[in-house]
Scaffold this motif. Sequence first.
Motif, PDB file in Angstrom:
ATOM      1  N   LEU A 138       4.005   3.843   7.443  1.00  0.00           N
ATOM      2  CA  LEU A 138       2.683   3.295   7.710  1.00  0.00           C
ATOM      3  C   LEU A 138       2.140   2.556   6.501  1.00  0.00           C
ATOM      4  O   LEU A 138       1.620   1.434   6.616  1.00  0.00           O
ATOM      5  CB  LEU A 138       1.730   4.428   8.109  1.00  0.00           C
ATOM      6  CG  LEU A 138       0.264   4.029   8.350  1.00  0.00           C
ATOM      7  CD1 LEU A 138       0.175   3.027   9.498  1.00  0.00           C
ATOM      8  CD2 LEU A 138      -0.578   5.265   8.656  1.00  0.00           C
ATOM      9  N   TYR A 139       2.261   3.151   5.340  1.00  0.00           N
ATOM     10  CA  TYR A 139       1.776   2.510   4.120  1.00  0.00           C
ATOM     11  C   TYR A 139       2.507   1.196   3.856  1.00  0.00           C
ATOM     12  O   TYR A 139       1.908   0.211   3.399  1.00  0.00           O
ATOM     13  CB  TYR A 139       1.950   3.442   2.920  1.00  0.00           C
ATOM     14  CG  TYR A 139       0.936   4.561   2.854  1.00  0.00           C
ATOM     15  CD1 TYR A 139      -0.268   4.491   3.537  1.00  0.00           C
ATOM     16  CD2 TYR A 139       1.190   5.702   2.092  1.00  0.00           C
ATOM     17  CE1 TYR A 139      -1.196   5.507   3.478  1.00  0.00           C
ATOM     18  CE2 TYR A 139       0.268   6.739   2.025  1.00  0.00           C
ATOM     19  CZ  TYR A 139      -0.922   6.642   2.722  1.00  0.00           C
ATOM     20  OH  TYR A 139      -1.841   7.661   2.653  1.00  0.00           O
ATOM     21  N   THR A 140       3.803   1.170   4.131  1.00  0.00           N
ATOM     22  CA  THR A 140       4.589  -0.028   3.881  1.00  0.00           C
ATOM     23  C   THR A 140       4.172  -1.163   4.804  1.00  0.00           C
ATOM     24  O   THR A 140       4.009  -2.314   4.364  1.00  0.00           O
ATOM     25  CB  THR A 140       6.089   0.270   4.052  1.00  0.00           C
ATOM     26  OG1 THR A 140       6.463   1.302   3.138  1.00  0.00           O
ATOM     27  CG2 THR A 140       6.926  -0.961   3.778  1.00  0.00           C
ATOM     28  N   VAL A 141       4.002  -0.882   6.096  1.00  0.00           N
ATOM     29  CA  VAL A 141       3.580  -1.915   7.050  1.00  0.00           C
ATOM     30  C   VAL A 141       2.205  -2.461   6.669  1.00  0.00           C
ATOM     31  O   VAL A 141       1.967  -3.681   6.705  1.00  0.00           O
ATOM     32  CB  VAL A 141       3.581  -1.354   8.486  1.00  0.00           C
ATOM     33  CG1 VAL A 141       2.952  -2.361   9.447  1.00  0.00           C
ATOM     34  CG2 VAL A 141       4.997  -1.018   8.927  1.00  0.00           C
ATOM     35  N   LEU A 142       1.302  -1.575   6.301  1.00  0.00           N
ATOM     36  CA  LEU A 142      -0.026  -2.025   5.868  1.00  0.00           C
ATOM     37  C   LEU A 142       0.080  -2.896   4.619  1.00  0.00           C
ATOM     38  O   LEU A 142      -0.630  -3.901   4.488  1.00  0.00           O
ATOM     39  CB  LEU A 142      -0.928  -0.820   5.598  1.00  0.00           C
ATOM     40  CG  LEU A 142      -1.378  -0.030   6.824  1.00  0.00           C
ATOM     41  CD1 LEU A 142      -2.183   1.199   6.403  1.00  0.00           C
ATOM     42  CD2 LEU A 142      -2.215  -0.906   7.763  1.00  0.00           C
ATOM     43  N   ALA A 143       0.972  -2.528   3.708  1.00  0.00           N
ATOM     44  CA  ALA A 143       1.164  -3.324   2.494  1.00  0.00           C
ATOM     45  C   ALA A 143       1.689  -4.716   2.831  1.00  0.00           C
ATOM     46  O   ALA A 143       1.276  -5.711   2.226  1.00  0.00           O
ATOM     47  CB  ALA A 143       2.120  -2.615   1.541  1.00  0.00           C
ATOM     48  N   TRP A 144       2.594  -4.805   3.808  1.00  0.00           N
ATOM     49  CA  TRP A 144       3.110  -6.113   4.218  1.00  0.00           C
ATOM     50  C   TRP A 144       1.987  -6.993   4.764  1.00  0.00           C
ATOM     51  O   TRP A 144       1.850  -8.154   4.383  1.00  0.00           O
ATOM     52  CB  TRP A 144       4.168  -5.934   5.295  1.00  0.00           C
ATOM     53  CG  TRP A 144       5.448  -5.331   4.814  1.00  0.00           C
ATOM     54  CD1 TRP A 144       5.887  -5.251   3.521  1.00  0.00           C
ATOM     55  CD2 TRP A 144       6.461  -4.732   5.618  1.00  0.00           C
ATOM     56  NE1 TRP A 144       7.109  -4.634   3.467  1.00  0.00           N
ATOM     57  CE2 TRP A 144       7.490  -4.306   4.732  1.00  0.00           C
ATOM     58  CE3 TRP A 144       6.617  -4.507   6.973  1.00  0.00           C
ATOM     59  CZ2 TRP A 144       8.644  -3.678   5.184  1.00  0.00           C
ATOM     60  CZ3 TRP A 144       7.766  -3.881   7.434  1.00  0.00           C
ATOM     61  CH2 TRP A 144       8.762  -3.477   6.545  1.00  0.00           C
ATOM     62  N   ILE A 145       1.189  -6.443   5.686  1.00  0.00           N
ATOM     63  CA  ILE A 145       0.112  -7.232   6.301  1.00  0.00           C
ATOM     64  C   ILE A 145      -0.924  -7.645   5.262  1.00  0.00           C
ATOM     65  O   ILE A 145      -1.354  -8.810   5.202  1.00  0.00           O
ATOM     66  CB  ILE A 145      -0.547  -6.428   7.440  1.00  0.00           C
ATOM     67  CG1 ILE A 145       0.478  -6.155   8.551  1.00  0.00           C
ATOM     68  CG2 ILE A 145      -1.743  -7.177   8.004  1.00  0.00           C
ATOM     69  CD1 ILE A 145      -0.010  -5.197   9.622  1.00  0.00           C
ATOM     70  N   LEU A 146      -1.311  -6.709   4.424  1.00  0.00           N
ATOM     71  CA  LEU A 146      -2.322  -7.005   3.411  1.00  0.00           C
ATOM     72  C   LEU A 146      -1.799  -8.003   2.380  1.00  0.00           C
ATOM     73  O   LEU A 146      -2.570  -8.828   1.872  1.00  0.00           O
ATOM     74  CB  LEU A 146      -2.763  -5.716   2.720  1.00  0.00           C
ATOM     75  CG  LEU A 146      -3.626  -4.759   3.559  1.00  0.00           C
ATOM     76  CD1 LEU A 146      -3.883  -3.460   2.801  1.00  0.00           C
ATOM     77  CD2 LEU A 146      -4.947  -5.422   3.946  1.00  0.00           C
ATOM     78  N   SER A 147      -0.499  -7.939   2.073  1.00  0.00           N
ATOM     79  CA  SER A 147       0.040  -8.862   1.074  1.00  0.00           C
ATOM     80  C   SER A 147      -0.057 -10.304   1.557  1.00  0.00           C
ATOM     81  O   SER A 147      -0.361 -11.212   0.768  1.00  0.00           O
ATOM     82  CB  SER A 147       1.486  -8.496   0.740  1.00  0.00           C
ATOM     83  OG  SER A 147       2.329  -8.647   1.871  1.00  0.00           O
ATOM     84  N   LEU A 148       0.183 -10.546   2.847  1.00  0.00           N
ATOM     85  CA  LEU A 148       0.069 -11.892   3.395  1.00  0.00           C
ATOM     86  C   LEU A 148      -1.377 -12.384   3.332  1.00  0.00           C
ATOM     87  O   LEU A 148      -1.656 -13.485   2.823  1.00  0.00           O
ATOM     88  CB  LEU A 148       0.580 -11.909   4.834  1.00  0.00           C
ATOM     89  CG  LEU A 148       0.420 -13.234   5.597  1.00  0.00           C
ATOM     90  CD1 LEU A 148       1.241 -14.341   4.939  1.00  0.00           C
ATOM     91  CD2 LEU A 148       0.821 -13.067   7.063  1.00  0.00           C
ATOM     92  N   ALA A 149      -2.293 -11.565   3.838  1.00  0.00           N
ATOM     93  CA  ALA A 149      -3.695 -11.964   3.856  1.00  0.00           C
ATOM     94  C   ALA A 149      -4.264 -12.093   2.447  1.00  0.00           C
ATOM     95  O   ALA A 149      -4.991 -13.051   2.136  1.00  0.00           O
ATOM     96  CB  ALA A 149      -4.504 -10.944   4.663  1.00  0.00           C
ATOM     97  N   LEU A 150      -3.935 -11.139   1.592  1.00  0.00           N
ATOM     98  CA  LEU A 150      -4.453 -11.154   0.228  1.00  0.00           C
ATOM     99  C   LEU A 150      -3.924 -12.352  -0.552  1.00  0.00           C
ATOM    100  O   LEU A 150      -4.680 -13.028  -1.267  1.00  0.00           O
ATOM    101  CB  LEU A 150      -4.082  -9.854  -0.480  1.00  0.00           C
ATOM    102  CG  LEU A 150      -4.669  -9.632  -1.881  1.00  0.00           C
ATOM    103  CD1 LEU A 150      -6.181  -9.560  -1.812  1.00  0.00           C
ATOM    104  CD2 LEU A 150      -4.103  -8.347  -2.490  1.00  0.00           C
ATOM    105  N   ALA A 151      -2.622 -12.628  -0.415  1.00  0.00           N
ATOM    106  CA  ALA A 151      -2.045 -13.760  -1.133  1.00  0.00           C
ATOM    107  C   ALA A 151      -2.680 -15.071  -0.694  1.00  0.00           C
ATOM    108  O   ALA A 151      -2.999 -15.936  -1.523  1.00  0.00           O
ATOM    109  CB  ALA A 151      -0.534 -13.803  -0.907  1.00  0.00           C
TER     110      ALA A 151
END
Length: 395
Positions: A367-380
């Motif tokens: 769960l943490y990894t999937v959230l990190a993937w989504i947030l990394s796209l939006a944050l970047a």
Amino acid sequence: MAGGLLTVVIAGVASLFMAWAIGAGSSGSTPFAPAVGANALSVMRAGFLVGILGFLGATLQGANVSEAVGRELIHGVQLSPLAATTGLLTAALLVAIGVFTGYPIATAFTVTGAIVGVGLALGGTPAWPKYQQIVSLWILTPFVGGGIAYATARILRREDVSEQSSIPLLGALVGIIIANVGFVFLGPPGESASIAQSVASHLSLPAVAGFDLGVVLASLVLAGLVGFALRRELDANMNRGQRRFLLALGGLVAFSAGGSQVGLAIGPLLPLLDPYSIPVVPVLVGGGLGLLAGSWTGAPRMIKALAQDYSALGPRRSIAALIPAFAIAQSAVFFGIPVSFNEIIVSTIIGSGYAASGGGVSGKKMLYTVLAWILSLALALGVAYGAFSAVEAVF
């Protein structure tokens, strides 16, 4: 002219930093993680090997994804040196945070978001057709990769299926893929060609039902040779044969990782180099060296995280994880689509881990990894857009 060249040099340094971060956190950590998890290879030796193989993949296969990242993510504008530098630094910092915190940030998500962000800030328009290709692969990867890994691991666990038969058949499938992988040194200038295509050009056989008979024949011959060699290894020593096949798969994935991931680092540089008539091969070599440095200095931490935290893998489930990873990676290289190796490997490790009760798959970590993937796209995307707008306003 001098000021423009200086900015290009700064962008080149940012690209090298990005290559280091990728080598430490994506291409450097993922390919041999299943082999380390299966105790077939030590962490430090995995970091060393993946650096060498990633460098070779970057040099020989990196052109397609580099072109896509540098020229196809935004329409209407060309990346300026300042925009490329801002995008690369934003993505590299986010990936580096993932390396040092132990969570695998999806590099392709981060770089794509950052380059799109600075491109939009420049006044460009979204490249919707390319985004559809990219997002389709990103969404399909967990289901296709994880599903194939799960099915393969289940087959290898069946008592009524002999490993002396099933593993050589899987090796033959890998042989077919290898026969059709494109290499720049086999093709004409500026193009790639596969082993099967090179052999077919000398055979001059006719096409049958739209298929080049020479390509088909060369692919089947290489598949048969791989399957036969693997069968002999398994007959001599089952455990040793499995380990050697696992290490070979890890090497192929490491090579593929270099071919795909180097484009994320050097792609934004390509438009900047056009006025200086610099060929792409030296740039690929430079990016490959950056990947190698990252693999040797920063990858061991992430190798350990992937090998131990997601699933307790044995040799059979590790083999099941790496075969679809190799196939997906080469598909991405062929179509020039930036793809995250963290996403590929995590998905296939989880798929193979679910094939056995007590596989040790960590739901919380997933769960943490999937959230990190989504947030990394939006944050970047958001940070790169805001950072470039602010820098451009100042300068």
